[in-house]
Design a protein around this motif. Structure first.
Motif, PDB file in Angstrom:
ATOM      1  N   UNK A   1       0.855  -1.185   0.000  1.00  0.00           N
ATOM      2  CA  UNK A   1       0.000   0.000   0.000  1.00  0.00           C
ATOM      3  C   UNK A   1       0.894   1.239   0.000  1.00  0.00           C
ATOM      4  N   UNK A   2       0.645   2.128  -0.918  1.00  0.00           N
ATOM      5  CA  UNK A   2       1.455   3.333  -1.044  1.00  0.00           C
ATOM      6  C   UNK A   2       0.994   4.392  -0.045  1.00  0.00           C
ATOM      7  N   UNK A   3       1.906   5.286   0.276  1.00  0.00           N
ATOM      8  CA  UNK A   3       1.599   6.356   1.220  1.00  0.00           C
ATOM      9  C   UNK A   3       0.477   7.249   0.690  1.00  0.00           C
ATOM     10  N   UNK A   4       0.455   7.477  -0.621  1.00  0.00           N
ATOM     11  CA  UNK A   4      -0.603   8.321  -1.198  1.00  0.00           C
ATOM     12  C   UNK A   4      -1.973   7.657  -1.043  1.00  0.00           C
ATOM     13  N   UNK A   5      -2.011   6.328  -1.153  1.00  0.00           N
ATOM     14  CA  UNK A   5      -3.274   5.607  -0.945  1.00  0.00           C
ATOM     15  C   UNK A   5      -3.740   5.763   0.497  1.00  0.00           C
ATOM     16  N   UNK A  10      -7.452   8.140   4.308  1.00  0.00           N
ATOM     17  CA  UNK A  10      -7.642   8.914   5.538  1.00  0.00           C
ATOM     18  C   UNK A  10      -8.409  10.203   5.252  1.00  0.00           C
ATOM     19  N   UNK A  11      -8.155  10.810   4.105  1.00  0.00           N
ATOM     20  CA  UNK A  11      -8.887  12.027   3.737  1.00  0.00           C
ATOM     21  C   UNK A  11     -10.369  11.714   3.553  1.00  0.00           C
ATOM     22  N   UNK A  12     -10.662  10.571   2.969  1.00  0.00           N
ATOM     23  CA  UNK A  12     -12.064  10.164   2.807  1.00  0.00           C
ATOM     24  C   UNK A  12     -12.724   9.974   4.170  1.00  0.00           C
ATOM     25  N   UNK A  13     -11.967   9.454   5.115  1.00  0.00           N
ATOM     26  CA  UNK A  13     -12.492   9.281   6.469  1.00  0.00           C
ATOM     27  C   UNK A  13     -12.789  10.637   7.103  1.00  0.00           C
ATOM     28  N   UNK A  14     -11.893  11.593   6.895  1.00  0.00           N
ATOM     29  CA  UNK A  14     -12.106  12.952   7.419  1.00  0.00           C
ATOM     30  C   UNK A  14     -13.394  13.529   6.819  1.00  0.00           C
ATOM     31  N   UNK A  15     -13.562  13.382   5.518  1.00  0.00           N
ATOM     32  CA  UNK A  15     -14.750  13.915   4.844  1.00  0.00           C
ATOM     33  C   UNK A  15     -16.017  13.235   5.356  1.00  0.00           C
ATOM     34  N   UNK A 131      -3.719  -1.551   8.442  1.00  0.00           N
ATOM     35  CA  UNK A 131      -3.650  -2.252   7.161  1.00  0.00           C
ATOM     36  C   UNK A 131      -2.390  -1.868   6.386  1.00  0.00           C
ATOM     37  N   UNK A 132      -2.059  -0.577   6.412  1.00  0.00           N
ATOM     38  CA  UNK A 132      -0.879  -0.108   5.682  1.00  0.00           C
ATOM     39  C   UNK A 132       0.400  -0.684   6.288  1.00  0.00           C
ATOM     40  N   UNK A 133       0.480  -0.676   7.602  1.00  0.00           N
ATOM     41  CA  UNK A 133       1.687  -1.201   8.257  1.00  0.00           C
ATOM     42  C   UNK A 133       1.794  -2.710   8.041  1.00  0.00           C
ATOM     43  N   UNK A 134       0.670  -3.404   8.080  1.00  0.00           N
ATOM     44  CA  UNK A 134       0.693  -4.844   7.789  1.00  0.00           C
ATOM     45  C   UNK A 134       1.204  -5.097   6.376  1.00  0.00           C
ATOM     46  N   UNK A 135       0.775  -4.266   5.450  1.00  0.00           N
ATOM     47  CA  UNK A 135       1.215  -4.398   4.060  1.00  0.00           C
ATOM     48  C   UNK A 135       2.723  -4.176   3.952  1.00  0.00           C
ATOM     49  N   UNK A 136       3.227  -3.169   4.658  1.00  0.00           N
ATOM     50  CA  UNK A 136       4.667  -2.881   4.629  1.00  0.00           C
ATOM     51  C   UNK A 136       5.446  -4.047   5.243  1.00  0.00           C
ATOM     52  N   UNK A 137       4.967  -4.564   6.348  1.00  0.00           N
ATOM     53  CA  UNK A 137       5.657  -5.695   7.003  1.00  0.00           C
ATOM     54  C   UNK A 137       5.660  -6.927   6.104  1.00  0.00           C
ATOM     55  N   UNK A 138       4.571  -7.109   5.392  1.00  0.00           N
ATOM     56  CA  UNK A 138       4.482  -8.243   4.471  1.00  0.00           C
ATOM     57  C   UNK A 138       5.515  -8.083   3.349  1.00  0.00           C
ATOM     58  N   UNK A 139       5.631  -6.853   2.843  1.00  0.00           N
ATOM     59  CA  UNK A 139       6.626  -6.600   1.797  1.00  0.00           C
ATOM     60  C   UNK A 139       8.038  -6.833   2.327  1.00  0.00           C
ATOM     61  N   UNK A 156       6.586   7.029   8.432  1.00  0.00           N
ATOM     62  CA  UNK A 156       5.810   7.965   7.609  1.00  0.00           C
ATOM     63  C   UNK A 156       4.308   7.722   7.788  1.00  0.00           C
ATOM     64  N   UNK A 157       3.923   6.464   7.784  1.00  0.00           N
ATOM     65  CA  UNK A 157       2.507   6.119   7.962  1.00  0.00           C
ATOM     66  C   UNK A 157       2.021   6.609   9.320  1.00  0.00           C
ATOM     67  N   UNK A 158       2.856   6.446  10.341  1.00  0.00           N
ATOM     68  CA  UNK A 158       2.470   6.909  11.677  1.00  0.00           C
ATOM     69  C   UNK A 158       2.327   8.431  11.703  1.00  0.00           C
ATOM     70  N   UNK A 159       3.232   9.138  11.022  1.00  0.00           N
ATOM     71  CA  UNK A 159       3.141  10.606  10.974  1.00  0.00           C
ATOM     72  C   UNK A 159       1.844  11.043  10.299  1.00  0.00           C
ATOM     73  N   UNK A 160       1.516  10.388   9.194  1.00  0.00           N
ATOM     74  CA  UNK A 160       0.278  10.713   8.476  1.00  0.00           C
ATOM     75  C   UNK A 160      -0.931  10.416   9.366  1.00  0.00           C
ATOM     76  N   UNK A 161      -0.867   9.299  10.075  1.00  0.00           N
ATOM     77  CA  UNK A 161      -1.961   8.936  10.985  1.00  0.00           C
ATOM     78  C   UNK A 161      -2.139  10.003  12.059  1.00  0.00           C
TER      79      UNK A 161
END
Length: 182
Positions: A1-5, A10-15, A131-139, A156-161
């Motif tokens: 999962x890419x950071x932009x995804x 997360x932006x959709x969640x905010x909306x 989900x994103x961190x799980x994806x990174x760990x899997x990679x 980076x994912x944590x900062x965005x979170x």
């Protein structure tokens, strides 16, 4: 999962959280209060806003003018059954909802509701992070990423979170202020 995804989700969640906040009554007339009202229109659940013109002629009134006058009864019934806590006044031409001033007790209930909605938004953001961190760990496990790359991405994912969680807190603070303003 890419950071932009992750950021997009997360932006959709905010909306979504913002839309939920818009349906909370604040003491002023707002047509968004009726966004969740569904009307049983000829056997089909239909959003009220697609059956009627909804306006706010003044700060304490919402006017609902159905496109089909035959649906006034169903619209009135749907409003009564909804959770907005307003009683419709039907004059045969249009339905009016008078927004009474909020009591202190009701304001506290609405602040709690806003807090609950904000917490749901935060949970959704944390789920996206997980989900994103799980994806990174899997990679990393599949040797697609090095340990350093994995650690950097997770940071980076944590900062965005944290950033998006703070945005929800800001939305909540603004909504609480809006509700508490007499």
């Amino acid at each position: 999962m890419k950071l932009s995804e992750v950021q997009d989700n997360m932006q959709k969640t905010i909306e979504s959280t913002q839309r939920s906040f818009n349906t909370i009554r604040t003491g002023r007339a707002n047509s968004a209060l009726l966004d969740r009202v569904m009307v049983d229109y000829y056997g089909t659940e239909t959003p009220l806003k697609s059956l009627a013109n909804i306006t706010t002629p003044d700060a304490t009134t919402i006017a609902i003018q159905p496109y089909d006058r035959g649906s006034m009864g169903q619209i009135e019934k749907a409003i009564q059954l909804s959770d907005i806590g307003l009683t419709p006044n039907n004059d045969g031409q249009m339905i009016r909802l008078n927004i009474p001033p909020l009591t202190t007790e009701r304001r506290k209930e609405l602040v709690k509701l806003a807090g609950k909605l904000a917490e749901e938004g935060k949970v959704a953001i944390r789920n996206i992070r997980r989900d994103a961190i799980d994806s990174v760990r899997k990679q990393e496990k599949n040797h697609e990423l090095s340990e350093d790359e994995s650690r950097n991405l997770q940071d980076e994912i944590q900062k965005v979170t944290d950033e998006y969680t703070a945005k929800i807190d800001e939305l909540l603070a603004a909504k609480e202020k809006d509700i508490s303003t007499v």
